[in-house]
Write an enzyme that holds these catalytic residues in place. Structure first.
Site, PDB file in Angstrom:
ATOM      1  N   ASN A 183      -5.500  12.274   0.340  1.00  0.00           N
ATOM      2  CA  ASN A 183      -4.149  11.654   1.540  1.00  0.00           C
ATOM      3  C   ASN A 183      -5.613  10.789   2.684  1.00  0.00           C
ATOM      4  O   ASN A 183      -6.836  10.940   2.782  1.00  0.00           O
ATOM      5  CB  ASN A 183      -3.592  12.361   2.081  1.00  0.00           C
ATOM      6  N   LYS A 184      -4.504   9.998   3.697  1.00  0.00           N
ATOM      7  CA  LYS A 184      -5.402   9.325   4.114  1.00  0.00           C
ATOM      8  C   LYS A 184      -6.901   9.942   5.369  1.00  0.00           C
ATOM      9  O   LYS A 184      -6.131  10.791   6.030  1.00  0.00           O
ATOM     10  CB  LYS A 184      -3.942   8.232   5.013  1.00  0.00           C
ATOM     11  N   ASP A 222      -2.235  10.865  -1.819  1.00  0.00           N
ATOM     12  CA  ASP A 222      -2.312   9.672  -3.339  1.00  0.00           C
ATOM     13  C   ASP A 222      -2.840  10.657  -4.175  1.00  0.00           C
ATOM     14  O   ASP A 222      -2.512  10.305  -5.468  1.00  0.00           O
ATOM     15  CB  ASP A 222      -3.771   9.106  -2.668  1.00  0.00           C
ATOM     16  N   ALA A 268       0.733   5.348  -2.130  1.00  0.00           N
ATOM     17  CA  ALA A 268       0.443   5.774  -3.272  1.00  0.00           C
ATOM     18  C   ALA A 268       1.444   5.215  -4.200  1.00  0.00           C
ATOM     19  O   ALA A 268       1.839   4.813  -5.333  1.00  0.00           O
ATOM     20  CB  ALA A 268       0.380   7.028  -3.720  1.00  0.00           C
ATOM     21  N   GLN A 272      -2.023   2.818   9.710  1.00  0.00           N
ATOM     22  CA  GLN A 272      -0.482   2.618   9.847  1.00  0.00           C
ATOM     23  C   GLN A 272       0.185   2.869  10.057  1.00  0.00           C
ATOM     24  O   GLN A 272       1.637   2.782  10.480  1.00  0.00           O
ATOM     25  CB  GLN A 272      -1.053   3.311   7.998  1.00  0.00           C
ATOM     26  N   ARG A 288       1.109  -1.322   0.739  1.00  0.00           N
ATOM     27  CA  ARG A 288       0.230   0.135   0.146  1.00  0.00           C
ATOM     28  C   ARG A 288       0.795   1.196  -0.004  1.00  0.00           C
ATOM     29  O   ARG A 288       2.453   1.094   0.111  1.00  0.00           O
ATOM     30  CB  ARG A 288      -1.207   0.084   1.578  1.00  0.00           C
TER      31      ARG A 288
HETATM   32  O1  MRU Z   1      -4.499   3.123   1.703  1.00  0.00           O
HETATM   33  P1  MRU Z   1      -2.727   3.327   2.245  1.00  0.00           P
HETATM   34  O2  MRU Z   1      -1.999   3.157   2.941  1.00  0.00           O
HETATM   35  O3  MRU Z   1      -2.416   3.153   0.925  1.00  0.00           O
HETATM   36  O4  MRU Z   1      -2.830   5.026   2.000  1.00  0.00           O
HETATM   37  C1  MRU Z   1      -1.383   5.457   2.110  1.00  0.00           C
HETATM   38  C2  MRU Z   1      -1.258   7.278   2.193  1.00  0.00           C
HETATM   39  O5  MRU Z   1      -2.710   7.845   2.314  1.00  0.00           O
HETATM   40  C3  MRU Z   1      -0.348   7.248   2.282  1.00  0.00           C
HETATM   41  O6  MRU Z   1      -0.100   8.915   3.120  1.00  0.00           O
HETATM   42  C4  MRU Z   1       0.396   7.964   0.393  1.00  0.00           C
HETATM   43  O7  MRU Z   1      -0.580   6.974  -0.342  1.00  0.00           O
HETATM   44  C5  MRU Z   1       1.449   8.801   0.073  1.00  0.00           C
HETATM   45  S1  MRU Z   1       2.373   7.641   0.546  1.00  0.00           S
HETATM   46  C6  MRU Z   1       4.250   8.381  -0.122  1.00  0.00           C
END
Ligand code: MRU
Length: 338
Positions: free
Chosen positions: A238-239, A228, A55, A187, A53
């Site tokens: 973003n998350k 993302d 981005a 995460q 996982r």
């Molecule tokens: O659902 P996820 O764990 O893939 O979400 C990840 C995020 O939101 C990160 O902050 C984003 O992908 C940036 S990673 C460099």
């Protein structure tokens, strides 16, 4: 002197001649297990189930998924569609698949694998550069708050938000990180705390709801998160929980930084309203590690991301430039957006 990647001492993804090996992020921090993907369908499944996982990392995994499809003589157009649809929000996924589709037309396996490797190497380079560009924002003795995991586990290199923290830390600055646990998938608790521990970066885990009172108490000097997808006006996904943090940071007059490579910028996306937010299984909210935490008949809503307005961002830290609020109004002088 060892590089930051050498100090972290793990590989998020690794091409092993005929298959892709991934660290299985679902098992961390308890177990360091690896998953072997030998088909594009296995890569799709790894992305959907969050074995991989973040981005940039899902973009790189998808690139190798395209290579696996092409080598097996499968319809790479079909594989591209399945990979792109595996998770909808991260711009890097479609970006990497589109880059691979062009090269798949050559039907040259060596070239195709070479392109996936180049996507991974480019991401590692972008992370290093983001780290170098952003480390100056972190003064000695600073308290940084981060959300989710934008580290080595989320990229092909040292990470974006965490890449900045690692670069500052290994340059000798004393950095302390407040790590949001990041409900519901945790995460922050499972992955960011694990990574920071390996790197020896002092950190403290907090429930997501603690950020407001910490800021009010003057214990957060800045917030750094990843992204993302970033729209042309600076709105970004973003998350889930990032938007709330951005509002809180603005209220408390605390700098809010977004660290992201150019592959996260989406030129087709005018504003945040154009960004598709993935909705995930409610079971991720109603259960923790398989144990139900609410009544059997309770429903849950589980958006994986939220959209924050670009106006709340102090600076976007990219591998090319630092983009400040005024720059967006000036009409994209850096060329990251059309
Ligand atoms: O659902 P996820 O764990 O893939 O979400 C990840 C995020 O939101 C990160 O902050 C984003 O992908 C940036 S990673 C460099």
């Amino acid at each position: 002197m060892n590089s930051i990647s050498e100090r972290l001492n793990f590989r998020t993804l690794e091409w092993r001649g005929d298959h892709l090996r991934l660290i299985d992020q679902r098992a961390l921090p308890g177990k360091e297990e690896y998953l072997e993907c030998r088909t594009a369908a296995e890569v799709v499944s790894a992305i959907k189930t969050m074995a991989i996982r973040g981005a940039p990392a899902i973009g790189i995994a998808a690139a190798y998924g395209m290579a696996l499809a092409a080598i097996a003589g499968q319809d790479y157009g079909e594989a591209a569609l399945l990979l792109k649809n595996s998770r909808p929000t991260a711009a890097n996924l479609a970006w990497a698949v589109d880059r691979m589709t062009l090269i798949c037309e050559s039907h040259d396996s060596a070239k195709i694998v070479g392109e996936a490797k180049a996507i991974e190497a480019d991401d590692a380079m972008m992370c290093r550069q983001i780290g170098a560009n952003g480390a100056g924002f972190l003064a000695d003795g600073i308290n940084v708050l981060t959300h989710c995991n934008a580290g080595a586990l989320a990229t092909g290199g040292i990470g974006t938000a965490l890449g900045i923290i690692y670069t500052a830390h290994f340059s000798g600055k004393r950095i302390h990180v407040w790590v949001d646990e990041t409900r519901p998938f945790l995460q922050g608790a499972r992955l960011t705390a694990w990574e920071l521990g390996r790197a020896g970066v002092p950190h403290t885990l907090i429930c997501d709801s603690v950020a407001a009172s910490l800021m009010a108490a003057g214990k957060v000097d800045c917030v750094i998160v990843g992204a993302d997808r970033i729209a042309r006006n600076g709105d970004f996904a973003n998350k889930i929980g990032t938007y709330g943090l951005a509002v809180l940071a603005a209220h408390h007059n605390i700098p809010f930084y977004v660290a992201a490579p150019s592959s996260t910028f989406d030129k087709q996306c005018c504003t945040g309203e154009d960004i598709v937010v993935e909705e995930r299984d409610p079971a991720e909210v109603t259960s923790i590690s398989g144990t139900r935490i609410c009544p059997a008949d309770s429903n849950a809503y589980n958006p994986a991301f939220d959209i924050a307005p670009g106006s709340l961002v102090t600076s976007f830290i990219t591998e090319k430039e630092i983009i400040g609020a005024g720059d967006w109004e000036a009409g994209n002088p850096h060329g990251l957006l059309p």
